[in-house]
Design a protein around this motif. Structure first.
Motif, PDB file in Angstrom:
ATOM      1  N   SER A   1       0.537  -0.718  -0.556  1.00  0.00           N
ATOM      2  CA  SER A   1      -0.069  -0.287   0.042  1.00  0.00           C
ATOM      3  C   SER A   1       0.867   1.091  -0.165  1.00  0.00           C
ATOM      4  N   LEU A   2       2.276   1.306   0.436  1.00  0.00           N
ATOM      5  CA  LEU A   2       2.791   2.629   0.400  1.00  0.00           C
ATOM      6  C   LEU A   2       2.965   2.737  -1.107  1.00  0.00           C
ATOM      7  N   GLY A   3       3.720   1.569  -2.205  1.00  0.00           N
ATOM      8  CA  GLY A   3       3.585   2.174  -3.294  1.00  0.00           C
ATOM      9  C   GLY A   3       2.421   2.542  -3.362  1.00  0.00           C
ATOM     10  N   THR A   4       1.196   1.955  -3.261  1.00  0.00           N
ATOM     11  CA  THR A   4      -0.231   3.137  -4.135  1.00  0.00           C
ATOM     12  C   THR A   4      -0.021   4.153  -3.633  1.00  0.00           C
ATOM     13  N   PHE A   5       0.221   4.887  -1.544  1.00  0.00           N
ATOM     14  CA  PHE A   5      -0.137   6.043  -1.640  1.00  0.00           C
ATOM     15  C   PHE A   5       0.394   6.602  -2.801  1.00  0.00           C
ATOM     16  N   ILE A   6       1.962   6.476  -2.650  1.00  0.00           N
ATOM     17  CA  ILE A   6       2.943   7.218  -3.425  1.00  0.00           C
ATOM     18  C   ILE A   6       2.102   7.171  -4.795  1.00  0.00           C
ATOM     19  N   ALA A   7       2.252   6.540  -5.517  1.00  0.00           N
ATOM     20  CA  ALA A   7       1.493   6.574  -7.157  1.00  0.00           C
ATOM     21  C   ALA A   7       0.246   7.812  -6.870  1.00  0.00           C
ATOM     22  N   ALA A   8      -0.692   7.463  -5.312  1.00  0.00           N
ATOM     23  CA  ALA A   8      -1.686   8.148  -5.551  1.00  0.00           C
ATOM     24  C   ALA A   8      -1.723   9.100  -5.260  1.00  0.00           C
ATOM     25  N   GLU A   9      -0.367  10.390  -4.123  1.00  0.00           N
ATOM     26  CA  GLU A   9      -0.091  11.723  -4.159  1.00  0.00           C
ATOM     27  C   GLU A   9       0.691  12.101  -5.606  1.00  0.00           C
ATOM     28  N   SER A  10       1.089  11.438  -6.229  1.00  0.00           N
ATOM     29  CA  SER A  10       1.546  11.907  -8.025  1.00  0.00           C
ATOM     30  C   SER A  10       0.167  11.819  -8.714  1.00  0.00           C
ATOM     31  N   THR A  11      -1.009  10.905  -8.854  1.00  0.00           N
ATOM     32  CA  THR A  11      -1.791  11.118  -9.543  1.00  0.00           C
ATOM     33  C   THR A  11      -2.666  12.594  -9.468  1.00  0.00           C
ATOM     34  N   LEU A  12      -2.907  12.341  -8.110  1.00  0.00           N
ATOM     35  CA  LEU A  12      -3.549  13.989  -7.113  1.00  0.00           C
ATOM     36  C   LEU A  12      -2.883  14.850  -7.551  1.00  0.00           C
ATOM     37  N   SER A  13      -2.302  14.857  -7.591  1.00  0.00           N
ATOM     38  CA  SER A  13      -1.019  16.519  -8.124  1.00  0.00           C
ATOM     39  C   SER A  13      -0.395  16.162  -9.471  1.00  0.00           C
ATOM     40  N   PHE A  14      -0.641  15.368 -10.311  1.00  0.00           N
ATOM     41  CA  PHE A  14      -0.780  15.519 -12.064  1.00  0.00           C
ATOM     42  C   PHE A  14      -2.231  16.044 -12.548  1.00  0.00           C
ATOM     43  N   LEU A  15      -3.106  15.809 -11.846  1.00  0.00           N
ATOM     44  CA  LEU A  15      -4.709  15.763 -11.915  1.00  0.00           C
ATOM     45  C   LEU A  15      -4.740  17.779 -11.532  1.00  0.00           C
TER      46      LEU A  15
END
Length: 317
Positions: free
Chosen positions: A242-256
């Motif tokens: 999940s740690l890797g998933t949350f890092i990807a989620a932060e990048s996704t939200l920042s990209f949007l």
């Protein structure tokens, strides 16, 4: 032949058989615990060694970015004359469209991305672990109520829920790494709660738990001291992935554009700002993307290695 007549049996002497050497057990050696046996298995896995080294490198970069880059993008002003410039001395990855050093931004952007991932994971494990442990251990109406609450949050996609909440006025004006930690933890805990609940249900009826209860240990103390420590193996595996998933989620939200503000350095912001010059100069987009992929993949590989090492069925095979 008479049925009552004894049938001779021939048994080889024990010293002439290899069973003694095969079944011999060292009784002087202390029995290995699950964690010791798991560590022994992990040390033999190249996948674990590679992922652990990569994660240690990422954590060092996040904690001490100044050791890896002499330039600090927060202090060094971008120069437009270097816009989309190629690699040069002191700038190994070239420049962005705004004339910023790509290497320095990738290094210093690690801090926000890893901070969101680590602290979101801690919050998810604490919240989801507590809810799942209480539901699995006490059962009954406690389990029914907590399970229904978990189902409600589990039905909400994490990214979609974070997008909706981030549009609220209270979050729209103040977007920080800690804001993302709270919001991602709000929608990310149900999976950990389910895993913890199943692990606690499996452990709560073990003989050593009944022995502790018969010796006068209260139910809550038995939960804290005996049940939870013995149910943590699957939770650790899920938390690592999940740690890797949350890092990807932060990048996704920042990209949007609804995660960290554009002034904050993050891999998602760098990818978003570099897409305008993708055709003419793709490298400012590819380098933070590569850092993001490598970090997330490292945590995924570490989670797979931990799952194989902590799985009792895998150890028996």
């Amino acid at each position: 032949m008479d049925s009552t007549e004894a049938i001779p049996h021939f048994v080889a002497p024990l010293e002439e058989t290899p069973l003694q050497a095969t079944d011999k057990v060292n009784e002087d050696e202390a029995p290995s615990s699950m964690w010791k046996e798991a560590w022994r298995n992990l040390r033999r896995q190249p996948l674990f060694i590679l992922s652990a080294l990569l994660i240690i490198l990422v954590i060092l970069v996040a904690l001490f970015p100044g050791l890896f880059s002499p330039l600090n993008p927060a202090n060094d002003v971008c120069q437009l004359q270097n816009s989309n410039g190629p690699a040069a001395a002191g700038h190994p990855l070239g420049f962005t469209q705004q004339g910023c050093d790509v290497y320095a931004r990738v290094i210093f952007g690690t801090q926000n991305s890893v901070t969101v991932g680590v602290f979101t994971t801690l919050a998810v494990v604490l919240l989801g672990g507590a809810i799942g442990a209480l539901a699995g251990y006490y059962g009954g109406w406690v389990d029914a109520v907590l399970a229904r609450i978990s189902d409600i949050f589990f039905a909400l996609p994490m990214i979609l829920g974070a997008i909706v909440v981030m549009q609220l006025p209270m979050f729209r004006t103040s977007r920080t790494a800690w804001t993302l930690v709270i919001i991602l933890a709000l929608f990310g805990w149900p999976q950990v709660a389910r895993i913890t609940r199943g692990a606690v249900i499996e452990v709560r009826n073990a003989d050593f738990i009944k022995s502790a209860r018969s010796l006068g240990v209260s139910r809550f103390r038995a939960l804290l001291r005996h049940v939870i420590p013995n149910a943590m193996a699957p939770v650790i595996v899920v938390a690592t992935i999940s740690l890797g998933t949350f890092i990807a989620a932060e990048s996704t939200l920042s990209f949007l554009g609804i995660g960290l503000p554009p002034s904050a350095m993050s891999w998602g912001n760098d990818i978003q700002s570099a897409q305008a010059s993708l055709r003419s100069n793709p490298w400012p987009l590819l380098w933070p993307s590569f850092a993001l992929i490598l970090t997330v993949l490292s945590f995924m590989m570490l989670g797979d290695a931990l799952r194989d090492a902590l799985d009792p069925k895998a150890r028996k095979r």
